[in-house]
Design a protein around this motif. Sequence first.
Motif, PDB file in Angstrom:
ATOM      1  N   ALA A 201       1.013  -1.190   0.031  1.00  0.00           N
ATOM      2  CA  ALA A 201      -0.197  -0.115   0.113  1.00  0.00           C
ATOM      3  C   ALA A 201       0.965   1.332   0.002  1.00  0.00           C
ATOM      4  O   ALA A 201       2.089   1.028   0.128  1.00  0.00           O
ATOM      5  CB  ALA A 201      -0.993  -0.053   1.327  1.00  0.00           C
ATOM      6  N   ASP A 202       0.292   2.274  -0.302  1.00  0.00           N
ATOM      7  CA  ASP A 202       1.009   3.635  -0.248  1.00  0.00           C
ATOM      8  C   ASP A 202       0.548   4.363   1.139  1.00  0.00           C
ATOM      9  O   ASP A 202      -0.809   4.691   1.272  1.00  0.00           O
ATOM     10  CB  ASP A 202       0.759   4.623  -1.319  1.00  0.00           C
ATOM     11  N   TYR A 203       1.393   4.773   2.134  1.00  0.00           N
ATOM     12  CA  TYR A 203       0.886   5.253   3.286  1.00  0.00           C
ATOM     13  C   TYR A 203       1.866   6.637   3.522  1.00  0.00           C
ATOM     14  O   TYR A 203       3.343   6.377   3.888  1.00  0.00           O
ATOM     15  CB  TYR A 203       1.074   4.544   4.347  1.00  0.00           C
ATOM     16  N   LYS A 204       1.315   7.777   3.525  1.00  0.00           N
ATOM     17  CA  LYS A 204       2.088   9.056   3.920  1.00  0.00           C
ATOM     18  C   LYS A 204       3.331   9.019   3.300  1.00  0.00           C
ATOM     19  O   LYS A 204       4.345   9.402   3.820  1.00  0.00           O
ATOM     20  CB  LYS A 204       2.017   9.261   5.381  1.00  0.00           C
ATOM     21  N   GLY A 205       3.293   8.787   1.888  1.00  0.00           N
ATOM     22  CA  GLY A 205       4.519   9.207   1.069  1.00  0.00           C
ATOM     23  C   GLY A 205       5.468   7.982   0.979  1.00  0.00           C
ATOM     24  O   GLY A 205       6.490   8.247   0.313  1.00  0.00           O
ATOM     25  N   ARG A 206       5.150   6.861   1.617  1.00  0.00           N
ATOM     26  CA  ARG A 206       6.019   5.599   1.407  1.00  0.00           C
ATOM     27  C   ARG A 206       5.420   4.419   0.961  1.00  0.00           C
ATOM     28  O   ARG A 206       3.995   4.589   1.279  1.00  0.00           O
ATOM     29  CB  ARG A 206       6.759   5.340   2.833  1.00  0.00           C
ATOM     30  N   ARG A 207       5.963   3.745   0.320  1.00  0.00           N
ATOM     31  CA  ARG A 207       5.290   2.372  -0.178  1.00  0.00           C
ATOM     32  C   ARG A 207       5.625   1.222   0.830  1.00  0.00           C
ATOM     33  O   ARG A 207       6.925   1.004   1.399  1.00  0.00           O
ATOM     34  CB  ARG A 207       6.139   1.903  -1.470  1.00  0.00           C
ATOM     35  N   VAL A 208       4.582   0.901   1.601  1.00  0.00           N
ATOM     36  CA  VAL A 208       4.766   0.064   2.612  1.00  0.00           C
ATOM     37  C   VAL A 208       4.382  -1.508   2.113  1.00  0.00           C
ATOM     38  O   VAL A 208       3.633  -1.508   1.212  1.00  0.00           O
ATOM     39  CB  VAL A 208       3.742   0.319   3.907  1.00  0.00           C
ATOM     40  N   SER A 275      -9.166  -1.813   0.654  1.00  0.00           N
ATOM     41  CA  SER A 275      -7.658  -2.263   0.913  1.00  0.00           C
ATOM     42  C   SER A 275      -6.380  -1.248   0.687  1.00  0.00           C
ATOM     43  O   SER A 275      -6.632  -0.515  -0.356  1.00  0.00           O
ATOM     44  CB  SER A 275      -7.255  -3.600   0.167  1.00  0.00           C
ATOM     45  N   GLY A 276      -5.756  -0.954   1.487  1.00  0.00           N
ATOM     46  CA  GLY A 276      -4.799   0.072   1.536  1.00  0.00           C
ATOM     47  C   GLY A 276      -5.157   1.516   1.807  1.00  0.00           C
ATOM     48  O   GLY A 276      -4.262   2.395   1.782  1.00  0.00           O
ATOM     49  N   GLU A 277      -6.398   1.856   2.370  1.00  0.00           N
ATOM     50  CA  GLU A 277      -6.582   3.152   2.668  1.00  0.00           C
ATOM     51  C   GLU A 277      -6.180   3.213   4.169  1.00  0.00           C
ATOM     52  O   GLU A 277      -5.573   2.534   4.903  1.00  0.00           O
ATOM     53  CB  GLU A 277      -8.239   3.183   2.888  1.00  0.00           C
ATOM     54  N   MET A 279      -6.862   4.357   7.336  1.00  0.00           N
ATOM     55  CA  MET A 279      -7.117   3.715   8.549  1.00  0.00           C
ATOM     56  C   MET A 279      -6.990   2.156   8.762  1.00  0.00           C
ATOM     57  O   MET A 279      -6.402   1.554   9.478  1.00  0.00           O
ATOM     58  CB  MET A 279      -8.741   3.869   8.792  1.00  0.00           C
ATOM     59  N   GLU A 280      -7.082   1.650   7.497  1.00  0.00           N
ATOM     60  CA  GLU A 280      -6.709   0.196   7.378  1.00  0.00           C
ATOM     61  C   GLU A 280      -5.295  -0.262   7.294  1.00  0.00           C
ATOM     62  O   GLU A 280      -4.833  -1.154   8.135  1.00  0.00           O
ATOM     63  CB  GLU A 280      -7.305  -0.696   6.093  1.00  0.00           C
ATOM     64  N   ALA A 281      -4.426   0.587   6.735  1.00  0.00           N
ATOM     65  CA  ALA A 281      -3.210   0.489   6.831  1.00  0.00           C
ATOM     66  C   ALA A 281      -2.592   0.655   8.223  1.00  0.00           C
ATOM     67  O   ALA A 281      -1.741  -0.083   8.953  1.00  0.00           O
ATOM     68  CB  ALA A 281      -2.529   1.349   5.917  1.00  0.00           C
ATOM     69  N   GLU A 282      -3.314   1.459   8.868  1.00  0.00           N
ATOM     70  CA  GLU A 282      -2.776   1.791  10.347  1.00  0.00           C
ATOM     71  C   GLU A 282      -3.119   0.594  11.193  1.00  0.00           C
ATOM     72  O   GLU A 282      -2.201   0.160  12.303  1.00  0.00           O
ATOM     73  CB  GLU A 282      -3.253   3.039  10.868  1.00  0.00           C
ATOM     74  N   ILE A 283      -4.260   0.047  11.037  1.00  0.00           N
ATOM     75  CA  ILE A 283      -4.718  -1.138  11.775  1.00  0.00           C
ATOM     76  C   ILE A 283      -3.638  -2.464  11.719  1.00  0.00           C
ATOM     77  O   ILE A 283      -3.105  -2.704  12.659  1.00  0.00           O
ATOM     78  CB  ILE A 283      -6.052  -1.731  11.446  1.00  0.00           C
ATOM     79  N   ARG A 284      -3.236  -2.596  10.446  1.00  0.00           N
ATOM     80  CA  ARG A 284      -2.385  -3.462  10.139  1.00  0.00           C
ATOM     81  C   ARG A 284      -0.960  -3.186  10.467  1.00  0.00           C
ATOM     82  O   ARG A 284      -0.371  -4.205  10.990  1.00  0.00           O
ATOM     83  CB  ARG A 284      -2.696  -3.852   8.607  1.00  0.00           C
ATOM     84  N   GLY A 285      -0.516  -2.030  10.039  1.00  0.00           N
ATOM     85  CA  GLY A 285       1.010  -1.680  10.448  1.00  0.00           C
ATOM     86  C   GLY A 285       1.139  -1.643  11.872  1.00  0.00           C
ATOM     87  O   GLY A 285       2.080  -2.039  12.430  1.00  0.00           O
ATOM     88  N   PRO A 338     -14.959  -4.647  17.745  1.00  0.00           N
ATOM     89  CA  PRO A 338     -15.351  -5.164  16.568  1.00  0.00           C
ATOM     90  C   PRO A 338     -13.970  -5.270  15.739  1.00  0.00           C
ATOM     91  O   PRO A 338     -12.908  -4.368  15.934  1.00  0.00           O
ATOM     92  CB  PRO A 338     -16.087  -4.046  15.902  1.00  0.00           C
ATOM     93  N   TYR A 339     -13.864  -5.942  14.674  1.00  0.00           N
ATOM     94  CA  TYR A 339     -12.758  -6.053  13.820  1.00  0.00           C
ATOM     95  C   TYR A 339     -12.802  -5.317  12.457  1.00  0.00           C
ATOM     96  O   TYR A 339     -14.104  -5.000  12.008  1.00  0.00           O
ATOM     97  CB  TYR A 339     -12.485  -7.306  13.541  1.00  0.00           C
ATOM     98  N   HIS A 340     -11.934  -4.867  11.992  1.00  0.00           N
ATOM     99  CA  HIS A 340     -12.178  -4.249  10.707  1.00  0.00           C
ATOM    100  C   HIS A 340     -12.560  -5.054   9.507  1.00  0.00           C
ATOM    101  O   HIS A 340     -11.925  -6.341   9.458  1.00  0.00           O
ATOM    102  CB  HIS A 340     -10.992  -3.316  10.327  1.00  0.00           C
ATOM    103  N   LYS A 341     -13.330  -4.831   8.465  1.00  0.00           N
ATOM    104  CA  LYS A 341     -13.586  -5.630   7.563  1.00  0.00           C
ATOM    105  C   LYS A 341     -13.222  -4.923   6.182  1.00  0.00           C
ATOM    106  O   LYS A 341     -13.290  -3.799   6.095  1.00  0.00           O
ATOM    107  CB  LYS A 341     -15.060  -5.576   7.504  1.00  0.00           C
ATOM    108  N   VAL A 342     -12.788  -5.927   5.201  1.00  0.00           N
ATOM    109  CA  VAL A 342     -12.396  -5.606   3.955  1.00  0.00           C
ATOM    110  C   VAL A 342     -12.400  -6.547   3.041  1.00  0.00           C
ATOM    111  O   VAL A 342     -12.417  -7.766   3.547  1.00  0.00           O
ATOM    112  CB  VAL A 342     -10.769  -5.135   3.780  1.00  0.00           C
TER     113      VAL A 342
END
Length: 347
Positions: A201-208, A275-277, A279-285, A338-342
């Motif tokens: 994903a792309d997150y705040k200027g970096r490819r993660v 996927s990759g937005e 909030m979702e990236a923050e939960i996973r990261g 609750p868990y996040h859903k994607v």
Amino acid sequence: MSSDSSNTLSPRESGKYIAEHADHVTIEDAGVETAAKLVLEVVTASSDGRLGDRFRAHPLHPQTADPAAVDWLFFVTTLNFNFWAPVSSTKYGVRYGGELYDGYFSLCAAVNRALDEGVPLTDPAYYSQLELGQLRQLLRSDTETEIPLLEERLQAATEAGKVLVAKYGGSFAGCLRTAGGSAQRLLRLVTDEFVSYRDQADYKGRRVSFYKRAQLLIADLWLCFDGQGLGHFDDITSLTMFADYRIPQALAYLGALRYSTQLTELLQAEHVFTSGEPMEAEIRGCSIEAVERVTAAARRMLERAGRPADHARLNSIVVDNFLWGYRRQHVKETDAVPYHKVRCVYY
């Protein structure tokens, strides 16, 4: 989506970077300590058990450590994504051996059912040529809910099977031999060769990157083979946890993750993220970084207890397995969070 590793942070680097910049997820030290103590209890209690024995203790897992087990693990992991259902709906389930399984185990049950029926479902030469109707029948549900993302599972299977047949002798064991006992080389090979494993994903200027399924595949091979033979990796501790939707739920329940009010409200409303937005990236990261901290805290506890030699048995894979199992053992309690859903192929 490119798998160019030169500009992409590794999962461990991604977790650290995201945790440092997250707006909606915070890692709490007290919760990390709570989780570490629980992990330590399990590691201490099972210090004499072989990892392979524990992996094979589940009746749906391969009971051998051979190339057939390698191909079973690769096929199952290639299709191992997205089993969640809305709270008010029945889950996809498969009955096998007199028991109804859901989630990941429903897929294991369906694959084993097909093998029992004489279908060589884990043979790349077979599944590279699968058609949608065939896969629908093979993965048929024993509940009113069919497996989600069937077309995406078909695409993942046929694409992967064609690569294995064309380049690796028709078996994932060929990939293992190419990697030469390095988890990181195998991780690069899998994410380069198999499109559905490119979990970035792309997150705040970096490819993660998260590489949930690619890392899980390597870890399960390591567990199945007890770190020997085809499952030997010199750098197995370089893997992180496997960022899905259930481990964050367990971490949040134990207080290791704290969500913002805005994110909490979305989770409670069963919002489906993309996927990759952010909030979702923050939960996973943040889940990756939280498990790194849990592992480190548990190791410090071992040292204080005079048991530093047990470090070899305590890594992010073991912690992830504990948290995943803990969530399944405490469903009612953890489901209060609750868990996040994607809907995506990555987890």
